[in-house]
Design an enzyme around this catalytic site. Structure first.
Site, PDB file in Angstrom:
ATOM      1  N   PRO A  80       0.834  -1.203   0.000  1.00 44.56           N
ATOM      2  CA  PRO A  80       0.000   0.000   0.000  1.00 44.56           C
ATOM      3  C   PRO A  80       0.874   1.260   0.000  1.00 44.56           C
ATOM      4  O   PRO A  80       1.928   1.274   0.642  1.00 44.56           O
ATOM      5  CB  PRO A  80      -0.816  -0.094   1.291  1.00 44.56           C
ATOM      6  CG  PRO A  80      -0.547  -1.421   1.879  1.00 44.56           C
ATOM      7  CD  PRO A  80       0.614  -2.055   1.185  1.00 44.56           C
ATOM      8  N   ALA A  90      10.849   0.296  -2.422  1.00 43.85           N
ATOM      9  CA  ALA A  90      10.735  -0.930  -3.228  1.00 43.85           C
ATOM     10  C   ALA A  90      10.663  -0.605  -4.715  1.00 43.85           C
ATOM     11  O   ALA A  90      11.329  -1.247  -5.537  1.00 43.85           O
ATOM     12  CB  ALA A  90       9.512  -1.734  -2.786  1.00 43.85           C
ATOM     13  N   ASP A 131      15.260   2.113   4.591  1.00 44.52           N
ATOM     14  CA  ASP A 131      14.228   1.557   3.693  1.00 44.52           C
ATOM     15  C   ASP A 131      14.858   0.954   2.448  1.00 44.52           C
ATOM     16  O   ASP A 131      14.533  -0.164   2.042  1.00 44.52           O
ATOM     17  CB  ASP A 131      13.269   2.661   3.229  1.00 44.52           C
ATOM     18  CG  ASP A 131      12.265   3.052   4.282  1.00 44.52           C
ATOM     19  OD1 ASP A 131      12.519   2.790   5.459  1.00 44.52           O
ATOM     20  OD2 ASP A 131      11.224   3.629   3.908  1.00 44.52           O
TER      21      ASP A 131
HETATM   22  O1  PMV Z   1       8.874   6.615   4.705  1.00 37.98           O
HETATM   23  P1  PMV Z   1       8.579   5.560   5.731  1.00 37.98           P
HETATM   24  O2  PMV Z   1       7.240   5.670   6.340  1.00 37.98           O
HETATM   25  O3  PMV Z   1       8.902   4.190   5.229  1.00 37.98           O
HETATM   26  O4  PMV Z   1       9.572   5.851   6.977  1.00 37.98           O
HETATM   27  C1  PMV Z   1      10.929   5.823   6.861  1.00 37.98           C
HETATM   28  C2  PMV Z   1      11.594   5.823   8.186  1.00 37.98           C
HETATM   29  C3  PMV Z   1      12.086   7.169   8.710  1.00 37.98           C
HETATM   30  O5  PMV Z   1      13.020   6.841   9.734  1.00 37.98           O
HETATM   31  C4  PMV Z   1      10.951   7.969   9.305  1.00 37.98           C
HETATM   32  C5  PMV Z   1      12.763   8.017   7.627  1.00 37.98           C
HETATM   33  C6  PMV Z   1      14.069   7.453   7.129  1.00 37.98           C
HETATM   34  O6  PMV Z   1      14.499   7.891   6.035  1.00 37.98           O
HETATM   35  O7  PMV Z   1      14.705   6.637   7.820  1.00 37.98           O
END
Ligand code: PMV
Length: 309
Positions: A80, A90, A131
């Site tokens: 989502p 991804a 991520d």
């Molecule tokens: O963008 P998201 O919801 O997958 O969050 C990433 C995680 C954070 O620590 C908030 C931002 C980052 O770049 O690490």
């Protein structure tokens, strides 16, 4: 035609604090994004223009990694959008993979992870590599301030650096509760930075989250789910203190906790999603749905980026 796919992710401990270089733990989840590509007479993404804002990560990835003529791209995603599950990482990683594969190059995960981080950093303004590294590597990722066993690669931005490590987690099923509110990560990350600059309690929260991430990994590795859950709950409170909570997240967390070891927001917050660690995923899913959330069960995903011709 070449196809590449990459998994979504779930941050178990340490979101936001990781942007400051603190430790964090994330895992890939069994929801994937797949990008198909073949040379074509014009640029197309899902039959429309690549200039559309929703393709900004795809566009930046082809600009960075593709040297040839126009491509016909098709994107299929089970993740989502904009709810803290790594959909942008991804799609960025899968697009970089498809571009490398189409050019007959060998896919080097470190190069993909680095390029994907640069893209995400460029779009968000400020980011950590958690991520994009998780989407590239799969399995679980531990981010540390120094190199330890299982080191995959090191990333740097300005005066911050992150050592990215592979970790094995026991197979676990987690319940995600999605608010349906897609909050942009960039402004949330920026808001935390301001708060940390202005308020000592916020700076202390960042440091405590880092410690929680390390203890959380130890607890999970020992299958001490009770302690893991306590740490998740504390991490949630600290994220609220940093101003990235949302009333709906609290509502879902409260609904999930009676049947969970612990529950917390996951990802950037401000909406997005929460996660529960539980022995009874179906019960937790029902509890979240009873208070108006969308809930689903995810598992650890060992596979990172995969490219096939
Ligand atoms: O963008 P998201 O919801 O997958 O969050 C990433 C995680 C954070 O620590 C908030 C931002 C980052 O770049 O690490």
């Amino acid at each position: 035609m070449v196809a590449a796919s990459a998994p979504g992710k779930l941050i178990l401990f340490g979101e936001h604090a990781v942007v400051f270089g603190e430790p964090a733990l994330s895992m890939a989840i069994d929801l994937r994004t797949e990008v198909f590509a073949r040379p074509h007479t014009e640029w197309l993404a899902d039959g429309s223009s690549l200039k559309d804002e929703k393709y900004r990560y795809v566009r930046r990835a082809v600009e960075m990694a593709w040297k040839g003529g126009p491509l016909w791209l098709e994107i299929r995603s089970m993740i989502p959008l904009g709810c803290g599950l790594g959909s942008s990482a991804a799609v960025t990683v899968a697009t970089l993979g498809v571009a490398t594969g189409l050019q007959g190059g060998s896919v080097q995960p470190e190069v993909i992870a680095r390029n994907a981080f640069d893209i995400e950093h460029g779009v968000q303004g400020r980011a950590s590599p958690i991520d994009t590294s998780t989407a590239t590597h799969g399995s679980a990722i531990l981010v540390l301030k120094e190199a330890r066993d299982g080191l995959l690669w090191k990333m740097e931005k300005g005066d911050r650096h992150w050592f990215i490590h592979h970790r094995d987690l026991p197979p676990i099923r987690l319940v995600i509760g999605n608010t349906g509110i897609a909050a942009a990560t960039g402004p949330l990350v920026e808001g935390v930075k301001r708060r940390v600059e202005e308020d000592d309690r916020a700076a202390a929260a960042i440091a405590e989250i880092g410690e929680i991430a390390l203890e959380g990994l130890r607890a999970l590795g020992a299958k001490d789910f009770v302690r893991t859950g306590e740490l998740m709950n504390r991490n949630h409170d600290l994220l609220n203190l940093l101003g990235v909570g949302h009333p709906l997240l609290d509502k879902f967390v409260t609904a999930a906790r009676p049947y969970s070891y612990g529950a917390k927001l996951t990802g950037a917050g401000g909406g997005g999603s929460m996660v529960s660690l539980t022995d009874d995923p179906d019960r937790v899913r029902a509890a979240i749905e009873e208070v108006g959330g969308r809930a689903f069960i995810v598992e650890t995903e060992p596979r990172g980026l995969e490219v096939r011709a």
